[in-house]
Design a protein around this motif. Structure first.
Motif, PDB file in Angstrom:
ATOM      1  N   ASP A  13       8.077   1.764  -5.054  1.00 40.15           N
ATOM      2  CA  ASP A  13       6.593   1.670  -4.386  1.00 40.15           C
ATOM      3  C   ASP A  13       5.937   0.537  -4.981  1.00 40.15           C
ATOM      4  OD1 ASP A  13       3.912   1.907  -3.891  1.00 40.15           O
ATOM      5  OD2 ASP A  13       3.894   4.128  -4.279  1.00 40.15           O
ATOM      6  N   ASP A  15       3.170  -0.517  -5.269  1.00 40.49           N
ATOM      7  CA  ASP A  15       1.895  -0.310  -6.065  1.00 40.49           C
ATOM      8  C   ASP A  15       2.015   0.007  -7.372  1.00 40.49           C
ATOM      9  OD1 ASP A  15       0.294  -0.937  -3.874  1.00 40.49           O
ATOM     10  OD2 ASP A  15      -0.045   1.010  -3.097  1.00 40.49           O
ATOM     11  N   HIS A  44       3.541 -11.921  -3.068  1.00 42.42           N
ATOM     12  CA  HIS A  44       2.612 -12.655  -4.291  1.00 42.42           C
ATOM     13  C   HIS A  44       3.028 -13.823  -4.843  1.00 42.42           C
ATOM     14  CE1 HIS A  44       0.263  -9.038  -3.601  1.00 42.42           C
ATOM     15  NE2 HIS A  44       1.371  -8.182  -3.316  1.00 42.42           N
ATOM     16  N   PHE A 251       1.311   4.975   2.172  1.00 40.67           N
ATOM     17  CA  PHE A 251       1.637   3.634   2.289  1.00 40.67           C
ATOM     18  C   PHE A 251       0.632   2.889   3.303  1.00 40.67           C
ATOM     19  CE2 PHE A 251       5.490   5.437   1.201  1.00 40.67           C
ATOM     20  CZ  PHE A 251       5.961   4.843  -0.032  1.00 40.67           C
ATOM     21  N   GLU A 254      -3.247  -1.770   3.826  1.00 38.42           N
ATOM     22  CA  GLU A 254      -4.087  -2.708   2.649  1.00 38.42           C
ATOM     23  C   GLU A 254      -3.973  -2.190   1.072  1.00 38.42           C
ATOM     24  OE1 GLU A 254      -6.281   1.111   4.179  1.00 38.42           O
ATOM     25  OE2 GLU A 254      -4.979  -0.254   4.990  1.00 38.42           O
ATOM     26  N   ALA A 255      -3.070  -1.345   0.946  1.00 39.56           N
ATOM     27  CA  ALA A 255      -2.818  -0.750  -0.416  1.00 39.56           C
ATOM     28  C   ALA A 255      -1.948  -1.446  -1.018  1.00 39.56           C
ATOM     29  CB  ALA A 255      -2.274   0.745  -0.302  1.00 39.56           C
ATOM     30  N   ILE A 256      -1.110  -2.320  -0.670  1.00 38.57           N
ATOM     31  CA  ILE A 256      -0.175  -3.125  -1.426  1.00 38.57           C
ATOM     32  C   ILE A 256      -1.015  -3.829  -2.492  1.00 38.57           C
ATOM     33  CG2 ILE A 256       1.366  -4.842  -1.227  1.00 38.57           C
ATOM     34  CD1 ILE A 256       2.352  -2.095   0.094  1.00 38.57           C
ATOM     35  N   VAL A 257      -0.622  -4.059  -3.667  1.00 37.79           N
ATOM     36  CA  VAL A 257      -1.153  -4.550  -5.000  1.00 37.79           C
ATOM     37  C   VAL A 257      -1.316  -6.111  -4.631  1.00 37.79           C
ATOM     38  CG1 VAL A 257      -0.189  -3.278  -6.482  1.00 37.79           C
ATOM     39  CG2 VAL A 257       1.097  -5.110  -5.981  1.00 37.79           C
TER      40      VAL A 257
END
Length: 258
Positions: A13, A15, A44, A251, A254-257
């Motif tokens: 995951d 996050d 990132h 999932f 918009e929740a991805i770090v």
């Protein structure tokens, strides 16, 4: 001289990456990443970062460990910030200790960035607490493959009579042997066991049974999978949450770090 970050990317995951691990990805000039990391994390990285796949499958390595060690040292000696991105935690069956030894021998500065290991994370996402005051006061992380004599009788006798909970990494191929040895040395055939495939990801599948019957129930489960053995597995029916939650809630885009 540059610097190397040995980073645990967590169990799957995205996050679950640590803040420090995410910063190491963002600041890297070069990222050497393994097969089991979630490649969403690479979004990132700087657009100028060089990305090098170092994935290892059973009996098939894209780069040898020696070559990886060589690259870490070479890039750092060019003055670059190098992030070695490894699944789980780099010091728990991640060969991070070997890489750190090589960096130390060459005088290359490095930092260890711990990650969440799949042994604890996959169990948690399957609703299995590794310790519980009514069921387990001890836990051991065990490799299914090792340079040590993992098949020795004394080894299995110790595990069968020692820790309340066993978390076995890389053990799917040896599942019949593992179950057989544990029963031979005192574990009850009725001892609960769970196999957790692709833990913490949307592809997670969990199969439970006992040491006596899990082989028949889990014949379709492949690597990568965690094996959890012990009375705590009985709590899954009550505590499982992840596989019963709709994917869009687990999932959201918009929740991805980051």
């Amino acid at each position: 001289m540059g610097k190397v970050y040995l980073v645990g990317a967590g169990p799957g995951d995205p996050d679950l990456i640590t803040v420090k691990g995410l910063k190491a990805i963002q600041e890297a000039d070069v990222i050497l990443f393994d097969r089991l990391i979630n490649e969403e994390l690479l979004q990132h990285a700087s657009e100028f970062a060089e990305l090098i796949f170092c994935g290892k499958r059973p009996d098939q390595h894209s780069l040898t460990q020696e070559k990886i060690n060589e690259l870490l040292c070479a890039y750092a000696k060019q003055g670059k910030v190098v992030t070695r991105l490894k699944g789980g935690d780099p010091f728990i069956f991640g060969r991070g200790g070997e890489e750190a030894e090589e960096l130390s021998r060459h005088g290359v500065p490095f930092e260890i960035v711990p990650g969440i290991t799949s042994g604890s994370a996959a169990a948690a996402y399957a609703g299995i607490p590794l310790t519980h005051r009514n069921y387990s006061s001890s836990v051991a992380f065990v490799s299914g493959v090792s340079k040590q004599d993992g098949a020795s009788e004394s080894y299995w006798e110790h595990l069968a009579q020692g820790p309340d909970t066993l978390c076995v990494y890389m053990g799917v191929k040896k599942l019949p042997e593992i179950c057989g040895k544990l029963m031979q040395y005192g574990k009850e055939p009725s001892t609960p066991i769970a196999l957790i495939h692709w833990g913490t990801t949307e592809d997670q599948q969990t199969v439970t049974g006992t040491l006596a019957d899990i082989r028949e129930k889990s014949h379709l489960i492949q690597n990568p999978s965690m094996i959890v053995i012990g009375e705590v597995v009985r709590l899954r029916d009550q505590l499982k949450w992840f596989e019963d939650t709709p994917v869009q809630e687990l999932f959201p885009a918009e929740a991805i770090v980051g």
